[in-house]
Design a protein around this motif. Structure first.
Motif, PDB file in Angstrom:
ATOM      1  N   PHE A  66      56.450 -23.795 -23.617  1.00  0.00           N
ATOM      2  CA  PHE A  66      57.717 -24.514 -23.484  1.00  0.00           C
ATOM      3  C   PHE A  66      57.723 -25.337 -22.197  1.00  0.00           C
ATOM      4  CE2 PHE A  66      61.995 -24.562 -21.576  1.00  0.00           C
ATOM      5  CZ  PHE A  66      62.614 -25.411 -22.467  1.00  0.00           C
ATOM      6  N   ILE A  67      57.280 -24.740 -21.105  1.00  0.00           N
ATOM      7  CA  ILE A  67      57.266 -25.431 -19.820  1.00  0.00           C
ATOM      8  C   ILE A  67      56.378 -26.673 -19.884  1.00  0.00           C
ATOM      9  CG2 ILE A  67      56.518 -25.229 -17.402  1.00  0.00           C
ATOM     10  CD1 ILE A  67      57.486 -22.288 -17.569  1.00  0.00           C
ATOM     11  N   ARG A  68      55.252 -26.574 -20.593  1.00  0.00           N
ATOM     12  CA  ARG A  68      54.346 -27.724 -20.723  1.00  0.00           C
ATOM     13  C   ARG A  68      54.813 -28.723 -21.765  1.00  0.00           C
ATOM     14  NH1 ARG A  68      48.570 -25.180 -21.439  1.00  0.00           N
ATOM     15  NH2 ARG A  68      49.794 -23.684 -22.584  1.00  0.00           N
ATOM     16  N   GLY A  69      55.887 -28.408 -22.517  1.00  0.00           N
ATOM     17  CA  GLY A  69      56.421 -29.331 -23.512  1.00  0.00           C
ATOM     18  C   GLY A  69      55.597 -29.413 -24.782  1.00  0.00           C
ATOM     19  N   ARG A  70      54.872 -28.353 -25.127  1.00  0.00           N
ATOM     20  CA  ARG A  70      54.038 -28.374 -26.329  1.00  0.00           C
ATOM     21  C   ARG A  70      54.894 -28.258 -27.587  1.00  0.00           C
ATOM     22  NH1 ARG A  70      49.339 -24.326 -26.368  1.00  0.00           N
ATOM     23  NH2 ARG A  70      48.736 -25.637 -28.106  1.00  0.00           N
ATOM     24  N   ASP A  71      54.479 -28.929 -28.628  1.00  0.00           N
ATOM     25  CA  ASP A  71      55.144 -28.878 -29.927  1.00  0.00           C
ATOM     26  C   ASP A  71      54.947 -27.484 -30.530  1.00  0.00           C
ATOM     27  OD1 ASP A  71      56.272 -29.539 -32.420  1.00  0.00           O
ATOM     28  OD2 ASP A  71      54.326 -30.208 -33.183  1.00  0.00           O
ATOM     29  N   PRO A  72      56.036 -26.794 -30.923  1.00  0.00           N
ATOM     30  CA  PRO A  72      55.907 -25.447 -31.474  1.00  0.00           C
ATOM     31  C   PRO A  72      54.990 -25.361 -32.705  1.00  0.00           C
ATOM     32  CG  PRO A  72      58.185 -25.878 -30.918  1.00  0.00           C
ATOM     33  CD  PRO A  72      57.437 -27.167 -30.743  1.00  0.00           C
ATOM     34  N   VAL A  73      54.993 -26.377 -33.552  1.00  0.00           N
ATOM     35  CA  VAL A  73      54.124 -26.354 -34.741  1.00  0.00           C
ATOM     36  C   VAL A  73      52.661 -26.435 -34.315  1.00  0.00           C
ATOM     37  CG1 VAL A  73      53.495 -27.553 -36.868  1.00  0.00           C
ATOM     38  CG2 VAL A  73      55.901 -27.291 -36.250  1.00  0.00           C
ATOM     39  N   GLU A  74      52.363 -27.254 -33.314  1.00  0.00           N
ATOM     40  CA  GLU A  74      50.994 -27.356 -32.807  1.00  0.00           C
ATOM     41  C   GLU A  74      50.571 -26.047 -32.142  1.00  0.00           C
ATOM     42  OE1 GLU A  74      47.785 -27.709 -30.232  1.00  0.00           O
ATOM     43  OE2 GLU A  74      49.760 -27.782 -29.318  1.00  0.00           O
ATOM     44  N   VAL A  75      51.502 -25.414 -31.433  1.00  0.00           N
ATOM     45  CA  VAL A  75      51.228 -24.110 -30.819  1.00  0.00           C
ATOM     46  C   VAL A  75      50.852 -23.105 -31.897  1.00  0.00           C
ATOM     47  CG1 VAL A  75      52.283 -22.154 -29.597  1.00  0.00           C
ATOM     48  CG2 VAL A  75      52.685 -24.492 -28.797  1.00  0.00           C
ATOM     49  N   TYR A  76      51.626 -23.078 -32.977  1.00  0.00           N
ATOM     50  CA  TYR A  76      51.368 -22.164 -34.094  1.00  0.00           C
ATOM     51  C   TYR A  76      49.996 -22.423 -34.722  1.00  0.00           C
ATOM     52  CZ  TYR A  76      51.754 -20.307 -38.854  1.00  0.00           C
ATOM     53  OH  TYR A  76      51.519 -19.666 -40.048  1.00  0.00           O
ATOM     54  N   GLU A  77      49.722 -23.678 -35.037  1.00  0.00           N
ATOM     55  CA  GLU A  77      48.468 -24.012 -35.717  1.00  0.00           C
ATOM     56  C   GLU A  77      47.249 -23.694 -34.851  1.00  0.00           C
ATOM     57  OE1 GLU A  77      49.115 -28.097 -36.783  1.00  0.00           O
ATOM     58  OE2 GLU A  77      50.284 -27.565 -38.561  1.00  0.00           O
ATOM     59  N   SER A  78      47.302 -24.025 -33.559  1.00  0.00           N
ATOM     60  CA  SER A  78      46.149 -23.745 -32.705  1.00  0.00           C
ATOM     61  C   SER A  78      45.994 -22.250 -32.463  1.00  0.00           C
ATOM     62  CB  SER A  78      46.252 -24.502 -31.382  1.00  0.00           C
ATOM     63  OG  SER A  78      47.335 -24.046 -30.613  1.00  0.00           O
ATOM     64  N   CYS A  79      47.100 -21.527 -32.392  1.00  0.00           N
ATOM     65  CA  CYS A  79      47.048 -20.070 -32.217  1.00  0.00           C
ATOM     66  C   CYS A  79      46.381 -19.406 -33.421  1.00  0.00           C
ATOM     67  CB  CYS A  79      48.460 -19.530 -32.006  1.00  0.00           C
ATOM     68  SG  CYS A  79      48.582 -17.740 -31.879  1.00  0.00           S
ATOM     69  N   VAL A  80      46.786 -19.784 -34.626  1.00  0.00           N
ATOM     70  CA  VAL A  80      46.190 -19.209 -35.840  1.00  0.00           C
ATOM     71  C   VAL A  80      44.704 -19.545 -35.901  1.00  0.00           C
ATOM     72  CG1 VAL A  80      46.153 -19.306 -38.374  1.00  0.00           C
ATOM     73  CG2 VAL A  80      48.332 -19.172 -37.163  1.00  0.00           C
ATOM     74  N   PHE A  81      44.353 -20.777 -35.597  1.00  0.00           N
ATOM     75  CA  PHE A  81      42.943 -21.165 -35.632  1.00  0.00           C
ATOM     76  C   PHE A  81      42.130 -20.369 -34.613  1.00  0.00           C
ATOM     77  CE2 PHE A  81      39.205 -23.643 -34.625  1.00  0.00           C
ATOM     78  CZ  PHE A  81      38.710 -23.915 -35.896  1.00  0.00           C
ATOM     79  N   ASP A  82      42.683 -20.181 -33.414  1.00  0.00           N
ATOM     80  CA  ASP A  82      41.978 -19.417 -32.380  1.00  0.00           C
ATOM     81  C   ASP A  82      41.752 -17.966 -32.804  1.00  0.00           C
ATOM     82  OD1 ASP A  82      41.924 -21.672 -30.790  1.00  0.00           O
ATOM     83  OD2 ASP A  82      43.571 -21.005 -29.485  1.00  0.00           O
ATOM     84  N   ARG A  83      42.696 -17.392 -33.545  1.00  0.00           N
ATOM     85  CA  ARG A  83      42.594 -15.983 -33.935  1.00  0.00           C
ATOM     86  C   ARG A  83      41.754 -15.769 -35.189  1.00  0.00           C
ATOM     87  NH1 ARG A  83      46.224 -12.479 -31.390  1.00  0.00           N
ATOM     88  NH2 ARG A  83      47.634 -13.549 -29.973  1.00  0.00           N
ATOM     89  N   THR A  84      41.753 -16.740 -36.099  1.00  0.00           N
ATOM     90  CA  THR A  84      41.068 -16.531 -37.382  1.00  0.00           C
ATOM     91  C   THR A  84      39.894 -17.467 -37.613  1.00  0.00           C
ATOM     92  OG1 THR A  84      42.502 -18.073 -38.580  1.00  0.00           O
ATOM     93  CG2 THR A  84      43.234 -15.765 -38.454  1.00  0.00           C
ATOM     94  N   GLY A  85      39.858 -18.586 -36.908  1.00  0.00           N
ATOM     95  CA  GLY A  85      38.818 -19.579 -37.145  1.00  0.00           C
ATOM     96  C   GLY A  85      39.095 -20.442 -38.358  1.00  0.00           C
ATOM     97  N   ALA A  86      40.317 -20.362 -38.872  1.00  0.00           N
ATOM     98  CA  ALA A  86      40.696 -21.134 -40.063  1.00  0.00           C
ATOM     99  C   ALA A  86      42.105 -21.703 -39.861  1.00  0.00           C
ATOM    100  CB  ALA A  86      40.666 -20.250 -41.304  1.00  0.00           C
ATOM    101  N   ALA A  87      42.444 -22.658 -40.696  1.00  0.00           N
ATOM    102  CA  ALA A  87      43.789 -23.247 -40.663  1.00  0.00           C
ATOM    103  C   ALA A  87      44.808 -22.213 -41.124  1.00  0.00           C
ATOM    104  CB  ALA A  87      43.832 -24.479 -41.551  1.00  0.00           C
ATOM    105  N   PRO A  88      46.078 -22.360 -40.730  1.00  0.00           N
ATOM    106  CA  PRO A  88      47.113 -21.425 -41.174  1.00  0.00           C
ATOM    107  C   PRO A  88      47.239 -21.375 -42.688  1.00  0.00           C
ATOM    108  CG  PRO A  88      47.939 -22.849 -39.427  1.00  0.00           C
ATOM    109  CD  PRO A  88      46.599 -23.380 -39.832  1.00  0.00           C
ATOM    110  N   ILE A  89      47.621 -20.218 -43.201  1.00  0.00           N
ATOM    111  CA  ILE A  89      47.796 -20.034 -44.657  1.00  0.00           C
ATOM    112  C   ILE A  89      49.167 -20.500 -45.126  1.00  0.00           C
ATOM    113  CG2 ILE A  89      46.138 -18.156 -44.837  1.00  0.00           C
ATOM    114  CD1 ILE A  89      48.570 -16.222 -44.826  1.00  0.00           C
TER     115      ILE A  89
END
Length: 95
Positions: A66-89
């Motif tokens: 939030f402090i860095r002004g990141r888009d929540p959807v981008e945060v979600y997508e990159s987080c899922v990719f980092d954890r699974t190595g795949a795009a969100p389901i």
């Protein structure tokens, strides 16, 4: 002797690796992170206790996303990719 030490080190490191996360678990975890990126979070508590009387509390949280002004959807997508190595389901369920 070095081969035994190296083998023991590799076994120890393998034991420290986190268990794989399913796509559904990653989606749930990452939705929480994306919600925090939407804005400050907080809670207010009030109560009365017969022993100590009235009480109140306030908690406010600010995520680094939030402090860095990141888009929540981008945060979600990159987080899922980092954890699974795949795009969100599924798309994030942000409230």
């Amino acid at each position: 002797m070095r081969l035994v030490s190296l083998s023991a080190l590799l076994v120890a490191l393998a034991a420290c690796t986190p268990a794989p996360v399913t796509p559904e678990q990653a989606a749930d975890l990452c939705e929480d992170r994306a919600r925090a990126a939407q804005g400050p979070t907080g809670s207010v508590t009030m109560g009365v206790n017969s022993n100590s009387g009235p009480s109140a509390g306030l908690a406010v949280g600010l995520s680094s996303d939030f402090i860095r002004g990141r888009d929540p959807v981008e945060v979600y997508e990159s987080c899922v990719f980092d954890r699974t190595g795949a795009a969100p389901i599924r798309p994030p369920r942000l409230r």
